[in-house]
Design a protein around this motif. Structure first.
Motif, PDB file in Angstrom:
ATOM      1  N   MET A   1       0.852  -1.173   0.000  1.00 51.81           N
ATOM      2  CA  MET A   1       0.000   0.000   0.000  1.00 51.81           C
ATOM      3  C   MET A   1       0.895   1.232   0.000  1.00 51.81           C
ATOM      4  O   MET A   1       1.662   1.432   0.927  1.00 51.81           O
ATOM      5  CB  MET A   1      -0.907  -0.036   1.223  1.00 51.81           C
ATOM      6  CG  MET A   1      -1.837  -1.225   1.242  1.00 51.81           C
ATOM      7  SD  MET A   1      -2.845  -1.275   2.734  1.00 51.81           S
ATOM      8  CE  MET A   1      -3.382  -2.964   2.657  1.00 51.81           C
ATOM      9  N   PRO A   2       0.795   2.032  -1.024  1.00 55.44           N
ATOM     10  CA  PRO A   2       1.799   3.075  -1.239  1.00 55.44           C
ATOM     11  C   PRO A   2       1.569   4.392  -0.497  1.00 55.44           C
ATOM     12  O   PRO A   2       2.348   5.310  -0.646  1.00 55.44           O
ATOM     13  CB  PRO A   2       1.710   3.311  -2.751  1.00 55.44           C
ATOM     14  CG  PRO A   2       0.283   3.014  -3.079  1.00 55.44           C
ATOM     15  CD  PRO A   2      -0.153   1.942  -2.117  1.00 55.44           C
ATOM     16  N   GLY A   3       0.500   4.547   0.283  1.00 51.12           N
ATOM     17  CA  GLY A   3       0.200   5.828   0.909  1.00 51.12           C
ATOM     18  C   GLY A   3       1.324   6.321   1.805  1.00 51.12           C
ATOM     19  O   GLY A   3       1.931   5.541   2.524  1.00 51.12           O
ATOM     20  N   HIS A   4       1.599   7.620   1.741  1.00 51.99           N
ATOM     21  CA  HIS A   4       2.583   8.200   2.655  1.00 51.99           C
ATOM     22  C   HIS A   4       2.190   9.640   2.945  1.00 51.99           C
ATOM     23  O   HIS A   4       1.550  10.300   2.131  1.00 51.99           O
ATOM     24  CB  HIS A   4       4.004   8.122   2.082  1.00 51.99           C
ATOM     25  CG  HIS A   4       4.181   8.844   0.797  1.00 51.99           C
ATOM     26  ND1 HIS A   4       3.894   8.284  -0.421  1.00 51.99           N
ATOM     27  CD2 HIS A   4       4.603  10.104   0.536  1.00 51.99           C
ATOM     28  CE1 HIS A   4       4.126   9.170  -1.386  1.00 51.99           C
ATOM     29  NE2 HIS A   4       4.557  10.269  -0.831  1.00 51.99           N
ATOM     30  N   PHE A   5       2.550  10.101   4.135  1.00 50.66           N
ATOM     31  CA  PHE A   5       2.212  11.455   4.559  1.00 50.66           C
ATOM     32  C   PHE A   5       3.128  12.467   3.891  1.00 50.66           C
ATOM     33  O   PHE A   5       4.311  12.207   3.678  1.00 50.66           O
ATOM     34  CB  PHE A   5       2.352  11.587   6.082  1.00 50.66           C
ATOM     35  CG  PHE A   5       1.180  11.032   6.841  1.00 50.66           C
ATOM     36  CD1 PHE A   5       0.046  11.795   7.041  1.00 50.66           C
ATOM     37  CD2 PHE A   5       1.223   9.750   7.364  1.00 50.66           C
ATOM     38  CE1 PHE A   5      -1.035  11.293   7.748  1.00 50.66           C
ATOM     39  CE2 PHE A   5       0.151   9.233   8.073  1.00 50.66           C
ATOM     40  CZ  PHE A   5      -0.984  10.008   8.261  1.00 50.66           C
ATOM     41  N   GLU A   6       2.542  13.615   3.587  1.00 47.84           N
ATOM     42  CA  GLU A   6       3.310  14.739   3.057  1.00 47.84           C
ATOM     43  C   GLU A   6       3.012  15.962   3.917  1.00 47.84           C
ATOM     44  O   GLU A   6       1.907  16.117   4.428  1.00 47.84           O
ATOM     45  CB  GLU A   6       2.934  14.999   1.602  1.00 47.84           C
ATOM     46  CG  GLU A   6       3.312  13.841   0.691  1.00 47.84           C
ATOM     47  CD  GLU A   6       2.951  14.105  -0.766  1.00 47.84           C
ATOM     48  OE1 GLU A   6       2.416  15.196  -1.057  1.00 47.84           O
ATOM     49  OE2 GLU A   6       3.198  13.214  -1.582  1.00 47.84           O
ATOM     50  N   PRO A   7       4.014  16.832   4.091  1.00 45.97           N
ATOM     51  CA  PRO A   7       3.788  18.018   4.936  1.00 45.97           C
ATOM     52  C   PRO A   7       2.843  19.012   4.274  1.00 45.97           C
ATOM     53  O   PRO A   7       2.807  19.121   3.047  1.00 45.97           O
ATOM     54  CB  PRO A   7       5.196  18.612   5.085  1.00 45.97           C
ATOM     55  CG  PRO A   7       5.969  18.080   3.925  1.00 45.97           C
ATOM     56  CD  PRO A   7       5.376  16.765   3.566  1.00 45.97           C
ATOM     57  N   LEU A   8       2.095  19.717   5.111  1.00 46.53           N
ATOM     58  CA  LEU A   8       1.211  20.779   4.623  1.00 46.53           C
ATOM     59  C   LEU A   8       1.846  22.131   4.918  1.00 46.53           C
ATOM     60  O   LEU A   8       2.531  22.284   5.931  1.00 46.53           O
ATOM     61  CB  LEU A   8      -0.156  20.699   5.321  1.00 46.53           C
ATOM     62  CG  LEU A   8      -1.031  19.499   4.991  1.00 46.53           C
ATOM     63  CD1 LEU A   8      -2.272  19.509   5.874  1.00 46.53           C
ATOM     64  CD2 LEU A   8      -1.428  19.515   3.517  1.00 46.53           C
ATOM     65  N   PRO A   9       1.626  23.120   4.060  1.00 43.30           N
ATOM     66  CA  PRO A   9       2.144  24.461   4.355  1.00 43.30           C
ATOM     67  C   PRO A   9       1.579  24.961   5.689  1.00 43.30           C
ATOM     68  O   PRO A   9       0.388  24.816   5.958  1.00 43.30           O
ATOM     69  CB  PRO A   9       1.621  25.316   3.194  1.00 43.30           C
ATOM     70  CG  PRO A   9       1.264  24.343   2.117  1.00 43.30           C
ATOM     71  CD  PRO A   9       0.889  23.067   2.806  1.00 43.30           C
ATOM     72  N   GLY A  10       2.444  25.483   6.519  1.00 43.28           N
ATOM     73  CA  GLY A  10       1.998  25.989   7.814  1.00 43.28           C
ATOM     74  C   GLY A  10       1.894  24.930   8.895  1.00 43.28           C
ATOM     75  O   GLY A  10       1.465  25.204  10.005  1.00 43.28           O
ATOM     76  N   GLY A  11       2.258  23.701   8.591  1.00 43.02           N
ATOM     77  CA  GLY A  11       2.226  22.627   9.588  1.00 43.02           C
ATOM     78  C   GLY A  11       1.137  21.621   9.295  1.00 43.02           C
ATOM     79  O   GLY A  11       0.200  21.869   8.557  1.00 43.02           O
ATOM     80  N   GLY A  12       1.272  20.469   9.880  1.00 40.01           N
ATOM     81  CA  GLY A  12       0.317  19.400   9.648  1.00 40.01           C
ATOM     82  C   GLY A  12       0.768  18.486   8.530  1.00 40.01           C
ATOM     83  O   GLY A  12       1.864  18.638   7.972  1.00 40.01           O
ATOM     84  N   ALA A  13      -0.083  17.529   8.202  1.00 37.31           N
ATOM     85  CA  ALA A  13       0.274  16.528   7.203  1.00 37.31           C
ATOM     86  C   ALA A  13      -0.974  16.057   6.480  1.00 37.31           C
ATOM     87  O   ALA A  13      -2.091  16.211   6.965  1.00 37.31           O
ATOM     88  CB  ALA A  13       0.967  15.345   7.872  1.00 37.31           C
TER      89      ALA A  13
END
Length: 200
Positions: A1-13
């Motif tokens: 399963m290829p899902g992975h987290f990426e950062p969001l501008p200003g914090g978070g994912a």
């Protein structure tokens, strides 16, 4: 399963999850909640002060997963007592520490698992999946919950160190542990990418 987290501008994912991935994570989080058990508030008297000072158990849990999630503070792998007297002293210190901390630890783990379930339930899947977005506080909760899920699964798979994890990659497809191994490795990838999004 290829899902992975990426950062969001200003914090978070953020992470894109398909319906199967959402179902797997939610199911594992529910199982973790069932294993941890209900909070003291469910049986406690109406006095919130009494609940605040309620003492927890002094003995380690018998379930190996719970032992991994709530280890002894003064004993365990790499902590050897030089004598029987020191071993007894370590057990007494561990019991005392557990008595005053385990309820809070359980409550924290319970809240993290609930945060995962709530955020997944808040998704509106379309075309077979959805994008989960987490603010920084939610990311921290998810990270702690993913760690607990991996500890739980790793305990069931008898994973103690990196060498054990390496062996999991070589399991044959017909091994009955294979689905659990795949979940363990996938959650590890999610956890690793979520850690990366939290780094400054």
């Amino acid at each position: 399963m290829p899902g992975h987290f990426e950062p969001l501008p200003g914090g978070g994912a953020a992470v894109a999850l398909d319906e199967v991935e959402i179902s797997i994570i939610r199911s594992l989080a529910v199982q973790l909640l069932e294993l941890i058990g209900p909070g003291p508030a469910e049986d406690a008297p109406d006095d919130p002060l009494a609940e605040l000072f309620a003492e927890g158990p002094s003995e380690p849990p018998s379930d190996p997963v719970l032992k991994r999630l709530f280890p002894d503070a003064y004993s365990g792998p790499g902590v050897a007592a030089a004598s029987a007297e020191q071993a007894e002293e370590q057990r007494a210190h561990s019991a005392e520490f557990r008595r005053f901390t385990e309820n809070d630890l359980r409550a924290g783990k319970r809240e993290n698992a609930l945060a995962v379930i709530r955020s997944l339930d808040g998704l509106a899947p379309g075309d077979g999946g959805a994008v989960l977005t987490l603010d920084p506080a939610q990311s921290e909760q998810w990270l702690r919950a993913l760690n607990d899920l991996r500890l739980a699964i790793g305990s069931r798979l008898d994973v103690v160190d990196e060498e054990d994890t390496d062996l999991l990659y070589r399991l044959p497809d017909e091994d009955p542990r294979k689905p659990m191994v795949m979940a363990y490795l996938w959650l590890g990838g999610l956890q690793e990418t979520l850690v990366e999004t939290l780094m400054p």
